[in-house]
Design a protein around this motif. Structure first.
Motif, PDB file in Angstrom:
ATOM      1  N   CYS A 296       0.820  -1.182  -0.025  1.00 19.33           N
ATOM      2  CA  CYS A 296       0.052   0.059  -0.021  1.00 19.33           C
ATOM      3  C   CYS A 296       1.044   1.217  -0.180  1.00 19.33           C
ATOM      4  O   CYS A 296       2.045   1.168   0.565  1.00 19.33           O
ATOM      5  N   LEU A 297       0.401   2.213  -0.636  1.00 22.57           N
ATOM      6  CA  LEU A 297       1.287   3.482  -0.897  1.00 22.57           C
ATOM      7  C   LEU A 297       2.446   3.619  -1.496  1.00 22.57           C
ATOM      8  O   LEU A 297       3.431   4.455  -1.069  1.00 22.57           O
ATOM      9  N   ASP A 298       2.817   2.279  -2.126  1.00 20.21           N
ATOM     10  CA  ASP A 298       4.070   2.283  -2.693  1.00 20.21           C
ATOM     11  C   ASP A 298       4.394   3.459  -3.591  1.00 20.21           C
ATOM     12  O   ASP A 298       3.490   4.057  -4.418  1.00 20.21           O
ATOM     13  N   PRO A 299       5.427   4.079  -3.655  1.00 15.78           N
ATOM     14  CA  PRO A 299       5.958   5.269  -4.345  1.00 15.78           C
ATOM     15  C   PRO A 299       5.802   5.076  -5.954  1.00 15.78           C
ATOM     16  O   PRO A 299       5.179   6.338  -6.627  1.00 15.78           O
ATOM     17  N   THR A 300       5.876   3.979  -6.509  1.00 14.20           N
ATOM     18  CA  THR A 300       5.325   3.727  -7.934  1.00 14.20           C
ATOM     19  C   THR A 300       3.854   3.744  -8.130  1.00 14.20           C
ATOM     20  O   THR A 300       3.674   4.503  -8.894  1.00 14.20           O
ATOM     21  N   ALA A 301       3.087   3.164  -7.384  1.00 16.15           N
ATOM     22  CA  ALA A 301       1.662   3.511  -7.632  1.00 16.15           C
ATOM     23  C   ALA A 301       1.187   4.716  -7.101  1.00 16.15           C
ATOM     24  O   ALA A 301       0.023   5.339  -7.772  1.00 16.15           O
ATOM     25  N   MET A 302       1.842   5.524  -6.229  1.00 15.00           N
ATOM     26  CA  MET A 302       1.527   6.703  -5.800  1.00 15.00           C
ATOM     27  C   MET A 302       2.182   7.989  -6.658  1.00 15.00           C
ATOM     28  O   MET A 302       2.127   8.967  -6.124  1.00 15.00           O
ATOM     29  N   GLY A 303       2.988   7.725  -7.671  1.00 11.52           N
ATOM     30  CA  GLY A 303       3.832   8.594  -8.150  1.00 11.52           C
ATOM     31  C   GLY A 303       3.035   9.676  -9.184  1.00 11.52           C
ATOM     32  O   GLY A 303       3.580  10.799  -9.513  1.00 11.52           O
ATOM     33  N   TRP A 304       2.039   9.323  -9.666  1.00 12.85           N
ATOM     34  CA  TRP A 304       1.456  10.241 -10.570  1.00 12.85           C
ATOM     35  C   TRP A 304      -0.231  10.470 -10.317  1.00 12.85           C
ATOM     36  O   TRP A 304      -0.696   9.519 -10.012  1.00 12.85           O
ATOM     37  N   VAL A 305      -0.537  11.577 -10.530  1.00 18.38           N
ATOM     38  CA  VAL A 305      -2.327  11.701 -10.062  1.00 18.38           C
ATOM     39  C   VAL A 305      -2.988  11.168 -11.559  1.00 18.38           C
ATOM     40  O   VAL A 305      -4.045  10.633 -11.352  1.00 18.38           O
ATOM     41  N   ARG A 306      -2.479  11.142 -12.419  1.00 17.94           N
ATOM     42  CA  ARG A 306      -2.965  10.655 -13.801  1.00 17.94           C
ATOM     43  C   ARG A 306      -2.479   9.318 -14.047  1.00 17.94           C
ATOM     44  O   ARG A 306      -1.203   9.003 -14.598  1.00 17.94           O
ATOM     45  N   ARG A 307      -3.244   8.297 -13.851  1.00 18.94           N
ATOM     46  CA  ARG A 307      -2.656   6.705 -13.757  1.00 18.94           C
ATOM     47  C   ARG A 307      -3.324   5.879 -14.795  1.00 18.94           C
ATOM     48  O   ARG A 307      -2.941   4.746 -14.804  1.00 18.94           O
ATOM     49  N   ASP A 308      -4.143   6.218 -15.733  1.00 25.59           N
ATOM     50  CA  ASP A 308      -4.617   5.498 -16.818  1.00 25.59           C
ATOM     51  C   ASP A 308      -3.605   4.678 -17.537  1.00 25.59           C
ATOM     52  O   ASP A 308      -4.098   3.406 -18.097  1.00 25.59           O
ATOM     53  N   TRP A 309      -2.462   5.062 -17.540  1.00 23.78           N
ATOM     54  CA  TRP A 309      -1.201   4.376 -18.508  1.00 23.78           C
ATOM     55  C   TRP A 309      -0.878   3.270 -17.843  1.00 23.78           C
ATOM     56  O   TRP A 309       0.027   2.412 -18.404  1.00 23.78           O
ATOM     57  N   TYR A 310      -1.252   2.831 -16.398  1.00 23.28           N
ATOM     58  CA  TYR A 310      -0.400   1.683 -15.675  1.00 23.28           C
ATOM     59  C   TYR A 310      -1.805   1.199 -14.820  1.00 23.28           C
ATOM     60  O   TYR A 310      -1.582   0.201 -14.133  1.00 23.28           O
ATOM     61  N   LEU A 311      -2.861   1.781 -14.903  1.00 25.39           N
ATOM     62  CA  LEU A 311      -3.984   1.302 -14.203  1.00 25.39           C
ATOM     63  C   LEU A 311      -5.372   1.613 -14.733  1.00 25.39           C
ATOM     64  O   LEU A 311      -5.678   2.398 -15.243  1.00 25.39           O
ATOM     65  N   ASP A 312      -6.154   0.345 -15.121  1.00 23.97           N
ATOM     66  CA  ASP A 312      -7.230   0.341 -15.753  1.00 23.97           C
ATOM     67  C   ASP A 312      -8.165   0.869 -14.609  1.00 23.97           C
ATOM     68  O   ASP A 312      -8.283   0.640 -13.622  1.00 23.97           O
ATOM     69  N   PRO A 313      -8.957   1.827 -15.210  1.00 22.96           N
ATOM     70  CA  PRO A 313      -9.939   2.748 -14.336  1.00 22.96           C
ATOM     71  C   PRO A 313     -10.816   1.788 -13.516  1.00 22.96           C
ATOM     72  O   PRO A 313     -11.461   2.253 -12.398  1.00 22.96           O
ATOM     73  N   ASP A 314     -11.030   0.577 -14.098  1.00 21.50           N
ATOM     74  CA  ASP A 314     -12.227  -0.317 -13.975  1.00 21.50           C
ATOM     75  C   ASP A 314     -11.765  -1.046 -12.459  1.00 21.50           C
ATOM     76  O   ASP A 314     -12.633  -1.397 -11.690  1.00 21.50           O
ATOM     77  N   HIS A 315     -10.259  -0.845 -12.174  1.00 20.61           N
ATOM     78  CA  HIS A 315      -9.960  -1.684 -10.850  1.00 20.61           C
ATOM     79  C   HIS A 315      -9.665  -0.607  -9.798  1.00 20.61           C
ATOM     80  O   HIS A 315      -9.642  -1.071  -8.695  1.00 20.61           O
ATOM     81  N   ARG A 316      -9.983   0.439 -10.035  1.00 19.54           N
ATOM     82  CA  ARG A 316      -9.800   1.617  -8.984  1.00 19.54           C
ATOM     83  C   ARG A 316     -10.562   1.066  -7.546  1.00 19.54           C
ATOM     84  O   ARG A 316     -10.118   1.475  -6.605  1.00 19.54           O
ATOM     85  N   ALA A 317     -11.855   0.731  -7.903  1.00 18.59           N
ATOM     86  CA  ALA A 317     -12.906   0.621  -6.862  1.00 18.59           C
ATOM     87  C   ALA A 317     -12.361  -0.711  -5.768  1.00 18.59           C
ATOM     88  O   ALA A 317     -12.239  -0.652  -4.829  1.00 18.59           O
ATOM     89  N   ALA A 318     -11.651  -1.591  -6.339  1.00 12.80           N
ATOM     90  CA  ALA A 318     -11.129  -2.715  -5.504  1.00 12.80           C
ATOM     91  C   ALA A 318     -10.051  -2.218  -4.926  1.00 12.80           C
ATOM     92  O   ALA A 318      -9.573  -2.999  -3.759  1.00 12.80           O
ATOM     93  N   LEU A 319      -8.940  -1.570  -5.516  1.00 11.34           N
ATOM     94  CA  LEU A 319      -7.619  -1.274  -5.184  1.00 11.34           C
ATOM     95  C   LEU A 319      -7.397  -0.053  -4.319  1.00 11.34           C
ATOM     96  O   LEU A 319      -6.411   0.393  -3.792  1.00 11.34           O
ATOM     97  N   PHE A 320      -8.303   0.779  -4.236  1.00 10.15           N
ATOM     98  CA  PHE A 320      -8.204   2.036  -3.466  1.00 10.15           C
ATOM     99  C   PHE A 320      -9.160   2.402  -2.359  1.00 10.15           C
ATOM    100  O   PHE A 320     -10.330   1.658  -2.291  1.00 10.15           O
ATOM    101  N   ASP A 321      -8.884   2.591  -1.218  1.00  3.05           N
ATOM    102  CA  ASP A 321     -10.012   3.007  -0.192  1.00  3.05           C
ATOM    103  C   ASP A 321     -10.502   4.313  -0.325  1.00  3.05           C
ATOM    104  O   ASP A 321     -10.240   4.936  -1.652  1.00  3.05           O
ATOM    105  N   ARG A 322     -11.390   4.826   0.491  1.00  5.00           N
ATOM    106  CA  ARG A 322     -12.363   5.874  -0.093  1.00  5.00           C
ATOM    107  C   ARG A 322     -11.578   7.252   0.201  1.00  5.00           C
ATOM    108  O   ARG A 322     -12.143   8.239  -0.206  1.00  5.00           O
ATOM    109  N   SER A 323     -10.618   7.345   0.710  1.00 13.13           N
ATOM    110  CA  SER A 323      -9.567   8.512   0.840  1.00 13.13           C
ATOM    111  C   SER A 323      -8.614   8.472  -0.387  1.00 13.13           C
ATOM    112  O   SER A 323      -7.945   9.460  -0.516  1.00 13.13           O
ATOM    113  N   GLY A 324      -8.557   7.608  -1.238  1.00 13.36           N
ATOM    114  CA  GLY A 324      -7.706   7.716  -2.453  1.00 13.36           C
ATOM    115  C   GLY A 324      -6.403   6.999  -1.969  1.00 13.36           C
ATOM    116  O   GLY A 324      -5.576   7.018  -2.856  1.00 13.36           O
ATOM    117  N   ASN A 325      -6.454   6.360  -0.999  1.00  7.45           N
ATOM    118  CA  ASN A 325      -5.045   5.386  -0.785  1.00  7.45           C
ATOM    119  C   ASN A 325      -4.998   4.008  -1.440  1.00  7.45           C
ATOM    120  O   ASN A 325      -6.000   3.332  -1.351  1.00  7.45           O
TER     121      ASN A 325
END
Length: 396
Positions: A296-325
């Motif tokens: 959780c909160l690894d620097p690579t995963a949290m390095g950019w605010v725009r993440r579609d190039w490495y994260l499918d938007p459909d996966h966000r709900a499963a992988l983030f908490d409600r505060s964006g972590n």
């Protein structure tokens, strides 16, 4: 005149990520300092994440190269790494040589606001004032100088004033009593006057001892901003102004001045204009296929605010908490393809959210085995729990 800016594709960005973030096996690092230097900073809000981020990027995870042994030596003996508040009011681990730039560009202003807030709330919610607070912190610092190190509880016993409480948020929904101790320790830490030392208990504990901090050089603001941006672009470029503003927490004017100071070059990205260091527009050869289990909160995963190039938007709900972590993630060739967790019996389990084939599945399994080999009997529960992590940890 035709636009001659180079286009950097998502594939090229993912190749840079695998190499520069030390995630491909051929790019892995020899020690904790090398990992931290490559990433600029390690998120340390969750103490376990620091060790897990390092472990995922080491060539060896045994003997003297064990992530716990090497990182504790760097933090508490050699002092080549420093845990302190940095960007976005967040605790990070930085290369010690970078801490003056972080403090001058980022933490110093936040510390001033935190002190003013503490003095205001203390005066409004108790019988004490700023002069009393100054006397109290001098007693605290003298006690630390005499002891060498101490926990917050030990300091509270030695300096009873620290146990004082004041009414916070008077007239608001947050109204309630707060202890002076934790708030004052936080302010002194942000000011660079005290530092977090070795924790009580295991390496994933958040009950830190405190020590006096060595004095920090005080570079000019412009130099400090430029130094941090230079280091960040080397690791995370190309990136947009929005990415950099989000990561630093600075005003957009400070971001633009720092980009100009380092001579950043513009490139075209799928989401708009990106920036790289001068001369860093060329392609980076893709490394061999690689997998990683990042915390959780690894620097690579949290390095950019725009993440579609490495994260499918459909996966966000499963992988983030409600505060964006972001929680623990599984990576394959520069993309997040799933999540992982540790169960109560110590087993590392994961789930792939994309069909990435048998090669990827075998590589992920090998990384899970590598992680288990050094985590051992320690149980790691992320501080910020996400839907998929909770589901996997429960055995569902």
């Amino acid at each position: 005149m035709a636009d001659t800016r180079r286009v950097i594709t998502g594939d090229e960005r993912r190749a840079r990520l695998g190499v520069r973030h030390r995630l491909a096996a051929s790019a892995r690092a020899a020690g904790a300092e090398e990992v931290t230097d490559a990433l600029v900073a390690l998120h340390a809000t969750d103490p376990a994440s620091v060790f897990l981020s390092v472990g995922a990027r080491l060539r060896e995870v045994e003997g003297d190269a064990d992530p716990v042994t090497g990182l504790e030596r760097a933090l508490y003996e050699d002092r080549t790494l420093t845990r302190m508040h940095g960007m976005r009011h967040t605790i990070f681990v930085f290369p010690t040589g970078l801490t003056p730039a972080v403090h001058a560009s980022t933490t110093r202003d936040v510390a001033a606001r935190e002190r003013a807030s503490l003095e205001r709330h203390l005066t409004a919610g108790s019988d004490h004032d700023a002069a009393w607070l100054k006397e109290t912190e001098e007693l605290l610092l003298a006690e630390l100088a005499a002891r060498g190190e101490a926990t917050g509880a030990e300091l509270g016993e030695a300096v009873p004033r620290l146990r004082a409480q004041y009414l916070y948020g008077i007239g608001t929904r947050q109204e309630g009593y707060q202890s002076l101790s934790s708030r004052l320790l936080r302010v002194l830490g942000m000011e660079g006057r005290i530092a977090r030392g070795r924790p009580q208990g295991s390496w994933n504990s958040s009950r830190f001892r405190w020590t006096l901090a060595p004095g920090l050089p005080d570079p000019a603001d412009a130099d400090a901003h430029a130094e941090l941006v230079r280091r960040w672009l080397a690791a995370f470029g190309p990136a947009t102004e929005a990415d950099l503003k989000w990561w630093t927490g600075w005003k957009v004017t400070d971001v633009r001045k720092a980009l100009a100071a380092v001579g950043a070059e513009q490139v075209d990205l799928a989401e708009g204009t990106g920036h790289v260091l001068p001369g860093d527009t060329g392609p980076v050869a893709a490394p061999e296929p690689w997998a990683a289990l990042l915390p959780c909160l690894d620097p690579t995963a949290m390095g950019w605010v725009r993440r579609d190039w490495y994260l499918d938007p459909d996966h966000r709900a499963a992988l983030f908490d409600r505060s964006g972590n972001i929680g623990p993630t599984v990576w394959w060739n520069g993309r997040i393809v799933g999540g992982w967790a540790q169960r109560a019996d110590g087993e590392i389990v994961w789930r792939l959210l994309d069909d990435v084939g048998t090669e990827a599945g075998a590589a992920v399994a090998a990384e899970a085995t590598r992680l288990s080999s050094w985590v051992g009997a320690v149980r790691v529960t992320p501080r910020f729990r996400t839907p998929l992590e909770k589901e996997l940890a429960a055995g569902e």
